[in-house]
Scaffold this motif. Structure first.
Motif, short mmCIF file in Angstrom:
data_model
loop_
_atom_site.label_atom_id
_atom_site.label_comp_id
_atom_site.label_asym_id
_atom_site.label_seq_id
_atom_site.Cartn_x
_atom_site.Cartn_y
_atom_site.Cartn_z
N LEU A 204 37.63 40.81 35.82
CA LEU A 204 38.19 41.59 34.72
C LEU A 204 38.91 42.83 35.24
CD1 LEU A 204 38.50 42.11 31.68
CD2 LEU A 204 36.26 43.23 31.72
N SER A 205 38.26 43.53 36.17
CA SER A 205 38.86 44.74 36.74
C SER A 205 40.11 44.41 37.55
CB SER A 205 37.84 45.48 37.62
OG SER A 205 36.75 45.92 36.84
N PHE A 206 40.10 43.26 38.22
CA PHE A 206 41.27 42.83 39.00
C PHE A 206 42.47 42.62 38.08
CE2 PHE A 206 43.46 39.28 41.43
CZ PHE A 206 44.01 40.12 42.39
N LYS A 207 42.24 41.99 36.94
CA LYS A 207 43.33 41.76 35.97
C LYS A 207 43.86 43.09 35.46
CE LYS A 207 44.57 39.32 31.73
NZ LYS A 207 45.36 40.47 31.24
N ILE A 208 42.95 44.03 35.13
CA ILE A 208 43.37 45.35 34.65
C ILE A 208 44.18 46.06 35.74
CG2 ILE A 208 42.52 47.64 34.02
CD1 ILE A 208 40.11 46.17 32.69
N ALA A 209 43.71 45.96 36.98
CA ALA A 209 44.41 46.61 38.10
C ALA A 209 45.80 46.01 38.29
CB ALA A 209 43.59 46.47 39.38
N LEU A 210 45.91 44.67 38.22
CA LEU A 210 47.21 44.03 38.37
C LEU A 210 48.17 44.46 37.26
CD1 LEU A 210 46.32 40.34 39.38
CD2 LEU A 210 47.10 42.20 40.86
N SER B 199 39.30 53.04 35.03
CA SER B 199 37.87 53.03 34.68
C SER B 199 37.14 51.90 35.39
CB SER B 199 37.72 52.90 33.16
OG SER B 199 38.28 54.01 32.51
N PHE B 200 37.25 51.90 36.72
CA PHE B 200 36.62 50.86 37.52
C PHE B 200 35.21 51.29 37.93
CE2 PHE B 200 41.24 50.74 38.71
CZ PHE B 200 41.56 49.60 37.97
N HIS B 201 34.29 50.34 37.93
CA HIS B 201 32.92 50.61 38.38
C HIS B 201 32.96 50.88 39.88
CE1 HIS B 201 28.70 50.04 39.34
NE2 HIS B 201 28.41 50.01 38.04
N HIS B 202 32.34 52.01 40.29
CA HIS B 202 32.43 52.39 41.70
C HIS B 202 31.75 51.38 42.63
CE1 HIS B 202 28.77 54.54 40.17
NE2 HIS B 202 28.24 53.92 41.20
N GLY B 203 30.93 50.49 42.08
CA GLY B 203 30.26 49.49 42.91
C GLY B 203 31.16 48.34 43.34
N ILE B 204 32.33 48.20 42.69
CA ILE B 204 33.20 47.05 43.02
C ILE B 204 34.59 47.45 43.51
CG2 ILE B 204 32.00 45.50 41.43
CD1 ILE B 204 34.37 45.85 39.50
N ILE C 241 35.75 45.77 46.79
CA ILE C 241 36.16 44.38 46.62
C ILE C 241 37.55 44.33 45.99
CG2 ILE C 241 35.58 42.19 45.50
CD1 ILE C 241 32.66 43.10 45.42
N LEU C 242 37.79 45.17 44.97
CA LEU C 242 39.09 45.21 44.31
C LEU C 242 40.21 45.57 45.29
CD1 LEU C 242 38.47 47.01 40.88
CD2 LEU C 242 39.09 44.62 41.27
N ALA C 243 39.95 46.60 46.10
CA ALA C 243 40.97 47.03 47.07
C ALA C 243 41.33 45.90 48.02
CB ALA C 243 40.47 48.24 47.84
N GLY C 244 40.31 45.15 48.47
CA GLY C 244 40.56 44.02 49.36
C GLY C 244 41.38 42.93 48.70
N LYS C 245 41.05 42.60 47.44
CA LYS C 245 41.77 41.55 46.72
C LYS C 245 43.23 41.94 46.46
CE LYS C 245 39.77 39.38 43.24
NZ LYS C 245 39.72 37.97 43.60
N LYS D 64 39.04 29.91 35.71
CA LYS D 64 40.43 30.22 35.45
C LYS D 64 41.38 29.25 36.17
CE LYS D 64 39.63 35.08 34.48
NZ LYS D 64 40.08 36.48 34.68
N GLN D 65 40.81 28.11 36.59
CA GLN D 65 41.60 27.09 37.27
C GLN D 65 42.37 27.68 38.47
OE1 GLN D 65 41.54 23.60 36.23
NE2 GLN D 65 39.76 24.59 35.26
N ASN D 66 41.72 28.60 39.16
CA ASN D 66 42.38 29.28 40.27
C ASN D 66 42.01 28.68 41.63
OD1 ASN D 66 39.80 30.32 39.58
ND2 ASN D 66 40.12 32.10 40.89
N HIS D 67 41.10 27.70 41.65
CA HIS D 67 40.72 27.05 42.89
C HIS D 67 41.38 25.67 42.97
CE1 HIS D 67 38.01 30.34 42.95
NE2 HIS D 67 37.09 29.81 42.15
N LEU D 68 41.50 25.15 44.18
CA LEU D 68 42.26 23.93 44.42
C LEU D 68 41.46 22.92 45.21
CD1 LEU D 68 45.15 22.57 44.34
CD2 LEU D 68 45.55 23.70 46.55
N LYS D 69 41.59 21.65 44.86
CA LYS D 69 40.95 20.57 45.60
C LYS D 69 42.01 19.50 45.87
CE LYS D 69 36.80 19.29 44.38
NZ LYS D 69 35.68 18.65 43.63
#
Length: 553
Positions: free
Chosen positions: A329-335, A354-359, A362-366, A499-504
């Motif tokens: 959710l935070s990643f989408k808001i950040a994007l 308004s991002f939770h400081h615990g994540i 991870i967000l910065a890396g993504k 979210k159908q974001n993985h691939l096989k």
């Protein structure tokens, strides 16, 4: 992004004869001998020590400065039934080092308590944490923290509490004023290996205690090594030297006779094979989730328990799932914020909200991986986390250091850093402007990804996979080999995930799994040429894990 082999192919290598000779000696694929050689294992004796790690090759714990002093004080506390208090950290390394030392001291009949801080309290032993100690505590032992806890040491002295600091972080200032200071990163330290984890240092303290007391400790030390393995891999310590011995032995324990919590996790998550990837991408994140969005003390208590219920274990699994949802959710808001404000056009992406400081880490890396640019994410309370792009030599901490006048405090290293800033939009805006100019002093190159050699999917046989797994554990300074190939005969493919974001992909009776990579595949057509980088899948040994792909018409 550039892809490049790390060396000329085995088939044309001038050392090919030597690789083949060693492959016969060790019954390994010669291309993997080539990989060992590239990683510095060039002599037969080095290869033997690598492939057959032994606890006898571990260094004496008494080579660590102040270890004698610490052990004498702990033994005195044990004999006099003093109240010993362990203060840890909220990440997996802090959780496992706390658990490890607590188990050892209880086994030695000690009167022991522990506490790990909540993330909102901040990292490390604070003066306030010392004020809150039970009144009868006379010996405080830190694990995975304490090297810079100078104010806390003053308060401990005022209260008559003696402190033993055990830590593994860089010593950036003067040594803490404590009874004993055990840290392999002392500049003048006599220990031959500086890169132990916090749990690794706790293991050395335990080893020293048992040696000095003279007890037989096989079963207890086996559990300690298992816990040290979790901390070492999760904390991304270099997988060389003594860390390799600890983790090789610990992975065997995790695989065959794990402690109750790990056994329950394996059962509930249907994990049949435990390797370094399982620890790094499954167990580690579950423990870290407790510290990121809840209470790390929960994880310690579960690690200590012998009689666990399915419901207890499901709670920590749920916490990690909740952490994933918060991150998505935070990643989408950040994007959305980045696109709306055109932040992706900057040298360094700086996004606050308004991002939770615990994540935020991870967000910065993504975000950094998505836009291939150094990224800083700032939470609502002014805590910032920064990441460089993998495969580049851009130093994010150097850039942040030059912005020090705009920050309250900061620290970190080339690839990752953290800081705090006054949570004011004007202050953050000024910081964003300044770091753009400072970033121009460094050359931001396209990321370079190196692969081991070209290997057809059809050549990934059971024998090759068994040979590959004999090189475990993989990690920092000894990564799992990545291979290159072209795929021109995919039978069909599927996307999956919420979210159908993985691939096989399906190819020659093999499944090729790619996480968060489905969007990259959207332009593929049957007529396209598909090039991929891949390795083995940690969860399903016979499957292939897709690391990257590119489509050529």
């Amino acid at each position: 992004m550039h892809w490049k082999p790390i060396d000329i192919p085995y088939e044309s290598h001038p050392k090919r004869g030597y690789f083949y000779y060693c492959s016969r000696m060790f019954d390994l694929d010669p291309r993997l001998i080539h990989y060992l050689w590239l990683n510095g294992y060039k002599k037969e004796e080095q290869m033997i020590n690598f492939l057959v790690p032994s606890i006898d090759k571990m260094y004496s714990p008494f080579l660590l400065n102040d270890m004698n002093l610490a052990v004498q004080r702990i033994i005195k506390a044990l004999y006099q039934k003093e109240h010993i208090f362990i203060f840890g950290d909220y990440d997996t390394d802090g959780i496992t080092s706390t658990t490890l030392l607590y188990k050892i001291l209880v086994h030695l009949n000690g009167k022991v308590s522990f506490r790990l801080p909540l993330r909102k309290e901040g990292y490390g032993l604070t003066a306030n944490a010392v004020f809150e100690l039970p009144t009868d505590v006379s010996l405080l032992i830190t694990v995975d923290n304490g090297s810079s806890a100078h104010e806390a040491m003053k308060v401990a002295k005022q209260r008559g509490v003696e402190v033993i600091v055990t830590d593994h972080h860089e010593v950036l200032g003067p040594h803490p004023s404590c009874y004993a200071f055990i840290n392999p990163r002392w500049v003048d330290n006599t220990y031959p290996f500086p890169s132990l984890s916090g749990a690794g240092v706790a293991l050395k303290v335990s080893q020293a205690l048992y040696e000095r007391i003279g007890r037989r400790t096989d079963a207890v030390m086996s559990e300690a090594i298992e816990l040290a393995t979790l901390g070492t891999i999760a904390d991304l310590m270099p997988m060389v030297d003594e860390n390799r011995i600890i983790c090789s032995l610990g992975l065997r324990k995790l695989e065959n006779h794990p402690i109750p919590l790990i056994k329950h996790l394996k059962d509930l998550l249907h994990i049949s094979k435990v390797d370094s990837s399982t620890v790094g991408f499954t167990f580690g994140p579950i423990f870290n989730a407790c510290g990121r969005i809840s209470d790390p003390n929960i994880a310690v208590k579960l690690l200590l328990m012998k009689n666990l219920t399915k419901e207890m274990v499901n709670k920590v699994i749920y916490l990690n799932e909740k952490r994933k949802e918060m991150t998505q959710l935070s990643f989408k808001i950040a994007l959305d914020t980045i696109e709306e404000n055109q932040l992706h056009k900057d040298q360094v992406i700086v996004v606050n909200g308004s991002f939770h400081h615990g994540i935020i880490g991870i967000l910065a890396g993504k975000i950094a991986e998505t836009f291939r640019k150094p990224t800083i994410v700032i939470s609502k309370d002014g805590v910032g986390s920064a990441r460089s792009v993998n495969g580049t030599d851009f130093s994010i901490v150097s850039a942040i250091k030059e912005c020090g006048d705009h920050l309250l405090k900061f620290g970190g290293h080339q690839a990752a850093a953290g800081f705090s800033i006054t949570p004011d939009s004007n202050k953050i805006g000024e910081f964003r402007k300044v770091i753009q100019e400072i970033a121009k002093k460094q050359e931001i190159r396209d990321p370079l990804i190196t692969y081991c050699f070209e290997l057809s999917i059809n050549d990934v046989t059971d024998t090759f996979l068994n040979d590959l797994y004999s090189l475990e554990p993989f990690g920092i300074n000894f990564p799992k080999p990545i291979f290159f190939t072209s795929l021109n005969d995919i039978t069909h493919y599927e996307t999956f995930g919420r979210k159908q974001n993985h691939l096989k992909l399906f190819h020659s009776k093999k499944e090729i799994i790619g996480f968060d990579i489905a969007n990259n595949f959207a332009q593929w057509k049957k007529s396209s040429k598909l090039e991929v980088l891949y390795t083995s899948h940690c969860m399903k040994r016979k499957n292939i894990l897709l690391k990257n792909l590119r489509i050529k018409e």
